[in-house]
Design an enzyme around this catalytic site. Structure first.
Site, PDB file in Angstrom:
ATOM      1  N   TYR A  31     -18.346   4.806  30.254  1.00 18.15           N
ATOM      2  CA  TYR A  31     -18.935   4.552  28.928  1.00 18.15           C
ATOM      3  C   TYR A  31     -19.025   5.866  28.177  1.00 18.15           C
ATOM      4  O   TYR A  31     -19.452   6.881  28.749  1.00 18.15           O
ATOM      5  CB  TYR A  31     -20.341   3.946  29.062  1.00 18.15           C
ATOM      6  CG  TYR A  31     -20.376   2.539  28.548  1.00 18.15           C
ATOM      7  CD1 TYR A  31     -20.031   2.272  27.214  1.00 18.15           C
ATOM      8  CD2 TYR A  31     -20.720   1.475  29.374  1.00 18.15           C
ATOM      9  CE1 TYR A  31     -20.011   0.979  26.740  1.00 18.15           C
ATOM     10  CE2 TYR A  31     -20.714   0.177  28.891  1.00 18.15           C
ATOM     11  CZ  TYR A  31     -20.354  -0.063  27.577  1.00 18.15           C
ATOM     12  OH  TYR A  31     -20.341  -1.333  27.100  1.00 18.15           O
ATOM     13  N   THR A  33      -1.374   1.935  14.033  1.00 23.68           N
ATOM     14  CA  THR A  33      -1.413   1.478  15.427  1.00 23.68           C
ATOM     15  C   THR A  33      -0.492   2.355  16.253  1.00 23.68           C
ATOM     16  O   THR A  33       0.471   2.935  15.743  1.00 23.68           O
ATOM     17  CB  THR A  33      -0.960   0.007  15.590  1.00 23.68           C
ATOM     18  OG1 THR A  33       0.349  -0.143  15.029  1.00 23.68           O
ATOM     19  CG2 THR A  33      -1.910  -0.944  14.896  1.00 23.68           C
ATOM     20  N   GLU A  83     -19.950   6.076  24.464  1.00 21.78           N
ATOM     21  CA  GLU A  83     -20.321   5.867  23.049  1.00 21.78           C
ATOM     22  C   GLU A  83     -20.666   7.204  22.421  1.00 21.78           C
ATOM     23  O   GLU A  83     -21.333   8.045  23.035  1.00 21.78           O
ATOM     24  CB  GLU A  83     -21.503   4.900  22.954  1.00 21.78           C
ATOM     25  CG  GLU A  83     -21.066   3.463  23.197  1.00 21.78           C
ATOM     26  CD  GLU A  83     -22.214   2.493  23.220  1.00 21.78           C
ATOM     27  OE1 GLU A  83     -23.365   2.907  23.031  1.00 21.78           O
ATOM     28  OE2 GLU A  83     -21.952   1.298  23.447  1.00 21.78           O
ATOM     29  N   ASP A 113      -2.056   1.695   5.177  1.00 20.31           N
ATOM     30  CA  ASP A 113      -1.986   1.088   6.501  1.00 20.31           C
ATOM     31  C   ASP A 113      -0.561   1.294   7.020  1.00 20.31           C
ATOM     32  O   ASP A 113       0.363   0.600   6.588  1.00 20.31           O
ATOM     33  CB  ASP A 113      -2.332  -0.402   6.416  1.00 20.31           C
ATOM     34  CG  ASP A 113      -2.307  -1.066   7.788  1.00 20.31           C
ATOM     35  OD1 ASP A 113      -1.711  -0.491   8.724  1.00 20.31           O
ATOM     36  OD2 ASP A 113      -2.869  -2.173   7.921  1.00 20.31           O
ATOM     37  N   LYS A 126       3.430   0.133  18.008  1.00 18.00           N
ATOM     38  CA  LYS A 126       4.632  -0.447  17.371  1.00 18.00           C
ATOM     39  C   LYS A 126       5.752   0.592  17.402  1.00 18.00           C
ATOM     40  O   LYS A 126       6.222   0.914  18.475  1.00 18.00           O
ATOM     41  CB  LYS A 126       4.284  -0.921  15.963  1.00 18.00           C
ATOM     42  CG  LYS A 126       3.221  -2.035  15.970  1.00 18.00           C
ATOM     43  CD  LYS A 126       2.984  -2.584  14.571  1.00 18.00           C
ATOM     44  CE  LYS A 126       2.004  -3.734  14.576  1.00 18.00           C
ATOM     45  NZ  LYS A 126       0.598  -3.322  14.394  1.00 18.00           N
ATOM     46  N   ARG A 164      -1.396  -0.200  23.279  1.00 21.94           N
ATOM     47  CA  ARG A 164      -1.932  -1.060  22.223  1.00 21.94           C
ATOM     48  C   ARG A 164      -3.228  -0.442  21.698  1.00 21.94           C
ATOM     49  O   ARG A 164      -4.176  -0.242  22.457  1.00 21.94           O
ATOM     50  CB  ARG A 164      -2.194  -2.435  22.843  1.00 21.94           C
ATOM     51  CG  ARG A 164      -2.561  -3.542  21.936  1.00 21.94           C
ATOM     52  CD  ARG A 164      -2.216  -4.863  22.594  1.00 21.94           C
ATOM     53  NE  ARG A 164      -0.776  -4.986  22.696  1.00 21.94           N
ATOM     54  CZ  ARG A 164       0.019  -5.360  21.708  1.00 21.94           C
ATOM     55  NH1 ARG A 164      -0.487  -5.707  20.546  1.00 21.94           N
ATOM     56  NH2 ARG A 164       1.322  -5.408  21.875  1.00 21.94           N
TER      57      ARG A 164
END
Ligand code: DSN
Length: 422
Positions: free
Chosen positions: A58, A230, A60, A204, A233, A239
Site C-alpha cells: 500500500y 495510456t 497512498e 488525451d 496502446k 495497462r
C-alpha cells in the site's frame, strides 16, 4: 514452538483452473492477427514486472509523503517512473498513478472543474472517447457537454467549427484527443482556440502516446495545460494511465488523483510503466514508431485500391477506419467474418453514422501490434489482400478457410512470445 503456516501465501502451487485459462489466452494471442488499434504486445520484461511482490504494497500518497510505512522501495520505483515519464515526453510534471486513461481524464475534471461546468469535446461518432462526455459516463453525468464534429466532406477536424462552437459555448475545458481519428491532431490550433475563450486545454493522447514518444506525431506537452495518456496502446507497456503537465499544476493534479479519485496506487504496474518508458527511449523504439505509421499507410492504401472507402481518405497515424456501407456489410458482421479468419479487429462508428454502436457502419484497423511482431510493408499488402478477399467472399466458407490458412501462414513467420512460460 512455532507452528507451520496454515495458509498457502508462500505456496508455489499453481491455481490450475486460472492457469489453464491464461494458457488459452496466450495461445489465442499467438495464433491471431491482432489489428485492434488500441492493443499491443507488451515486452516480457513489462509483463514479468507486473507479476512481482510490489503488488503487496500500500502506498497512498506520493514518494516521501506516504500514509504507510515501509514505502522506501516503492518510493524508488515511483520516483524512477516519474523521472522517466518526464524525460520521455519532455514534461515538467508527471503523475504515473492513474489506473487507466479514463482515471487520468477524471483526475483532470476533479482538478479544475465544478459540477455542471462546460466541456467541449469531440463527438463520439467522429472519434471521441466515452470519458469525454458520453451521457452514461461520469463525464457526461456531472458536466455539461458540448461537442465539435469532423467536417462532413473531409471527415477531418474543422478547426474553424471548433473555434465557432467554443466562442458560443465558452467552455471551461476543451478536450483535444480521440479514440478513432486517423489524422494528425493540431494541438497548437486547439491552444489558440482555448486561449481565445479562456478555457483549459486537455490533450488525451491515449492512442498516440507511443507516436509522440517516438517523434512521429506533434507533441501536446507544453501546448495543452494537461496531457493524459495510456501506457498500453502504441506505447506498448502495461495497462494503465498517466498525466503530464506544467509544474504549476503539480499540487492540484496530485490531489485530484489521490485522494481525489483513487486510493492506493498499483505499484507493480507503476514499475512496469517505468520499464515501458525506458523501452520507449531506445532508438529501436523510434524506428518502431516510424514503422507503425508506414505500415498503417501501406495497409490503408492496399484496401483503398481494392475499393474500400477509408474515412477521411487515409491515415497519418497508427489507425484508420473503413466505412463498409458501400459493401453492404455492417461493422458487426465484418468483425465476425474477419474473426473467423483469425483476424481480430473491432467494429466502429464512422462520422455521422446512422447505425447504433453495437452494429456500426465501420471497422477500425491499427498496426501497432503487427509492427511489434516485425511485419513490414509487404506483409501489410498481404493482410490488405486477405481482408479484402474475406470480406468479398463473406458467404463462401471455403474461401474464408483459404483466408484463414493465409493468416496462419503469415503468423508462422512472425511468432510472438516464443518460449514464454507464464
Ligand atoms: N477502448 C479504447 C479503444 O479501444 O480505443 C479506448 O479507451
Amino acid at each position: 514452538m512455532a507452528t507451520k503456516l496454515k495458509n498457502n501465501t508462500l505456496s508455489k502451487e499453481k491455481d490450475l483452473e486460472i492457469q489453464k485459462i491464461i494458457e488459452k489466452e496466450l495461445a489465442r494471442q499467438k495464433s491471431k492477427l491482432l489489428l485492434i488499434a488500441s492493443e499491443n504486445y507488451a515486452s516480457q520484461e513489462v509483463i514479468k514486472t507486473m507479476g512481482t511482490v510490489l503488488t503487496n504494497k500500500y502506498a497512498e500518497g506520493y514518494p516521501n509523503k506516504r500514509y504507510y510505512g515501509g514505502c522506501e522501495y516503492v518510493d524508488e520505483v515511483e520516483s524512477l517512473a516519474i523521472k522517466r515519464a518526464k524525460k520521455l515526453f519532455n514534461s515538467k510534471y508527471s503523475n504515473v498513478q492513474p489506473h487507466s486513461g479514463v482515471n487520468a481524464n477524471i483526475a483532470i475534471y476533479v482538478a479544475v472543474l465544478e459540477p455542471y461546468d462546460k466541456i467541449l469535446s469531440m463527438n463520439l461518432t467522429d472519434g471521441g472517447h466515452l470519458s469525454h462526455g458520453q451521457s452514461h459516463n461520469l463525464s457526461g453525468k456531472y458536466f455539461t457537454i458540448y461537442n465539435y464534429n469532423v467536417d462532413r466532406e473531409t471527415e477531418v477536424i474543422d478547426y474553424e467549427e471548433v473555434r465557432k462552437t467554443a466562442k458560443k459555448v465558452k467552455p471551461k475545458l476543451i478536450i483535444a484527443g480521440a479514440s478513432s481519428y486517423s489524422r494528425i491532431i493540431d494541438f497548437k490550433k486547439f491552444r489558440e482556440i482555448a486561449d481565445e475563450v479562456g478555457a483549459y486545454l486537455m490533450a488525451d493522447i491515449a492512442h498516440i502516446a507511443g507516436l509522440i514518444a517516438g517523434g512521429v506525431h506533434p507533441t501536446s506537452v507544453d501546448v495543452a495545460d494537461f496531457t493524459t495518456g495510456t501506457t498500453h496502446k502504441t506505447l506498448r507497456g502495461p495497462r494503465g494511465g498517466f498525466i503530464l503537465a506544467g509544474d504549476k499544476y503539480k499540487d492540484i493534479l496530485n490531489q485530484a488523483i489521490f485522494p481525489g479519485s483513487q486510493g492506493g496506487p498499483l505499484m507493480h504496474v507503476i514499475a512496469a510503466k517505468a520499464v515501458c518508458f525506458r523501452e520507449a527511449m531506445q532508438d529501436s523504439y523510434k524506428e518502431y514508431a516510424k514503422d507503425i505509421v508506414k505500415n498503417c499507410k501501406a495497409l490503408c492504401e492496399s484496401l483503398k485500391e481494392d475499393g474500400f472507402r477509408i474515412v477521411s481518405g487515409g491515415t497519418d497515424n497508427h489507425l484508420f477506419l473503413i466505412d463498409l456501407s458501400n459493401k453492404d456489410i455492417t461493422g458487426f458482421e465484418a468483425t465476425g467474418i474477419l474473426g473467423s479468419c483469425g483476424i481480430v479487429i473491432n467494429k466502429n462508428l464512422i462520422p455521422y453514422d446512422k447505425k447504433n454502436p453495437t452494429v456500426a457502419s465501420g471497422i477500425r484497423i491499427g498496426t501497432a501490434a503487427v509492427t511489434t511482431q516485425g511485419m513490414g510493408v509487404n506483409e501489410m499488402r498481404q493482410i490488405g489482400e486477405i481482408i479484402s478477399f474475406a470480406l468479398h467472399n463473406k458467404d463462401n466458407s471455403k474461401k474464408l478457410k483459404e483466408a484463414k490458412n493465409k493468416v496462419d501462414k503469415l503468423l508462422k513467420d512472425f511468432p510472438i512470445y516464443q518460449n514464454f512460460n507464464q
